[in-house]
Design a protein around this motif. Structure first.
Motif, PDB file in Angstrom:
ATOM      1  N   VAL A 154      -0.558  -3.098  -4.963  1.00 53.11           N
ATOM      2  CA  VAL A 154       0.392  -2.496  -4.022  1.00 53.11           C
ATOM      3  C   VAL A 154       1.598  -3.419  -3.880  1.00 53.11           C
ATOM      4  O   VAL A 154       1.494  -4.488  -3.260  1.00 53.11           O
ATOM      5  N   PRO A 155       2.755  -3.036  -4.438  1.00 58.00           N
ATOM      6  CA  PRO A 155       3.936  -3.905  -4.325  1.00 58.00           C
ATOM      7  C   PRO A 155       4.508  -3.905  -2.913  1.00 58.00           C
ATOM      8  O   PRO A 155       4.525  -2.878  -2.227  1.00 58.00           O
ATOM      9  N   VAL A 156       4.970  -5.079  -2.482  1.00 56.41           N
ATOM     10  CA  VAL A 156       5.733  -5.159  -1.244  1.00 56.41           C
ATOM     11  C   VAL A 156       7.114  -4.578  -1.537  1.00 56.41           C
ATOM     12  O   VAL A 156       7.800  -5.040  -2.448  1.00 56.41           O
ATOM     13  N   VAL A 165       3.075   2.954  -2.265  1.00 59.65           N
ATOM     14  CA  VAL A 165       2.748   3.668  -1.027  1.00 59.65           C
ATOM     15  C   VAL A 165       3.447   3.098   0.197  1.00 59.65           C
ATOM     16  O   VAL A 165       3.446   3.732   1.255  1.00 59.65           O
ATOM     17  N   LEU A 166       4.040   1.907   0.088  1.00 61.09           N
ATOM     18  CA  LEU A 166       4.682   1.293   1.246  1.00 61.09           C
ATOM     19  C   LEU A 166       6.183   1.574   1.254  1.00 61.09           C
ATOM     20  O   LEU A 166       6.836   1.538   0.210  1.00 61.09           O
ATOM     21  N   ARG A 167       6.719   1.835   2.431  1.00 60.28           N
ATOM     22  CA  ARG A 167       8.150   2.066   2.608  1.00 60.28           C
ATOM     23  C   ARG A 167       8.612   1.358   3.884  1.00 60.28           C
ATOM     24  O   ARG A 167       7.852   1.195   4.820  1.00 60.28           O
ATOM     25  N   GLY A 186       0.537  10.931   2.445  1.00 61.03           N
ATOM     26  CA  GLY A 186      -0.404  11.013   1.331  1.00 61.03           C
ATOM     27  C   GLY A 186      -0.835   9.650   0.811  1.00 61.03           C
ATOM     28  O   GLY A 186      -1.753   9.561  -0.013  1.00 61.03           O
ATOM     29  N   GLY A 187      -0.191   8.586   1.279  1.00 55.33           N
ATOM     30  CA  GLY A 187      -0.520   7.254   0.804  1.00 55.33           C
ATOM     31  C   GLY A 187      -1.905   6.800   1.223  1.00 55.33           C
ATOM     32  O   GLY A 187      -2.570   6.067   0.491  1.00 55.33           O
TER      33      GLY A 187
END
Length: 247
Positions: A123-125, A163-165, A194-195
């Motif tokens: 999961v990228p920051v 999934v991160l924003r 949906g993440g």
């Protein structure tokens, strides 16, 4: 557009080593070796922000490593994503090994830890939209994809869900102290619609190119955990020399 043009330029124009500046390629053997020399090590900032998962860094953020990361991140030398991704993959392997979670798809002798048993999630920051627009690419996501490719080549089941924003605008972190950075990013990240379903499919390793105070990784861990994801650790390419190295 800038990212597409940069990739084409990388393929056509001769390049000097991004680490030492010597001619002969984007990354010379010596500087590439610096990325892999010491092997991944556990690192901690001081002070440790609340909620920071165990972090392993592939290298120390100094000299050639610093030059290579900045060339990829700020100058858009996109061909560096391959070797950087391989170095990050080494840190991911160490994270999983230390967490007692053998990489999915690889034969194991020990019983895996309890929790989601699907593919490993890198999961990228996320970078700010304005930063991605200015650079023409998202460095953390690009190297995460490269790391996933290196791990898949070994038969590992890996996915890179973006999934991160950022839920709100944050200040540029440059020049901020540890406490200011924690306040700056506190509550700033969220999971896209949906993440949560994606995060439920397997254990997650947070990935980034650089850790300084750990504030962004701690906030990312909070956001993933709030969506019922299981964070087993974090892997970064580099951490500054003043971050404590721990085995």
């Amino acid at each position: 557009m800038r990212g597409w043009w940069q990739e084409l330029t990388d393929l056509v124009l001769p390049a000097d080593c991004a680490g030492c500046g010597r001619p002969g390629g984007t990354l010379c053997d010596r500087c590439g070796g610096v990325l892999r020399r010491s092997g991944p090590r556990r690192v901690e900032p001081s002070p440790v922000p609340p909620g920071l998962p165990v972090v392993h860094a592939a290298a120390e953020y100094a000299d050639e490593v610093r030059a290579v990361l900045l060339a990829h991140k700020e100058r858009g030398v996109l061909r560096l994503a391959g070797p950087l991704g391989e170095a990050l993959a080494g840190a991911v392997r160490t994270v999983c090994s230390r967490a007692g979670r053998p990489l999915p798809g690889r034969p194991v002798r020990a019983r895996p830890a309890r929790g989601p048993e699907g593919p490993l999630l890198l999961v990228p920051v996320p970078s700010a939209r304005r930063a991605v627009g200015a650079r023409g690419h998202d460095p953390a996501r690009r190297i995460a994809l490269a790391a996933a490719g290196a791990l898949r080549a070994e038969g590992c089941a890996v996915r890179v869900p973006s999934v991160l924003r950022q839920r709100r605008r944050i200040r540029d972190q440059s020049g901020l102290g540890a406490r200011q950075r924690r306040m700056n990013v506190s509550g700033a990240l969220g999971v896209v619609p949906g993440g949560g379903r994606l995060l439920s499919t397997g254990p997650a390793v947070l990935v980034d190119d650089l850790m300084t105070t750990g504030a962004s990784l701690a906030e990312a861990a909070r956001a993933v955990s709030a969506a019922d994801g299981l964070v087993v650790g974090a892997a970064v390419l580099a951490a500054p020399p003043d971050c404590t190295n721990r085995n």
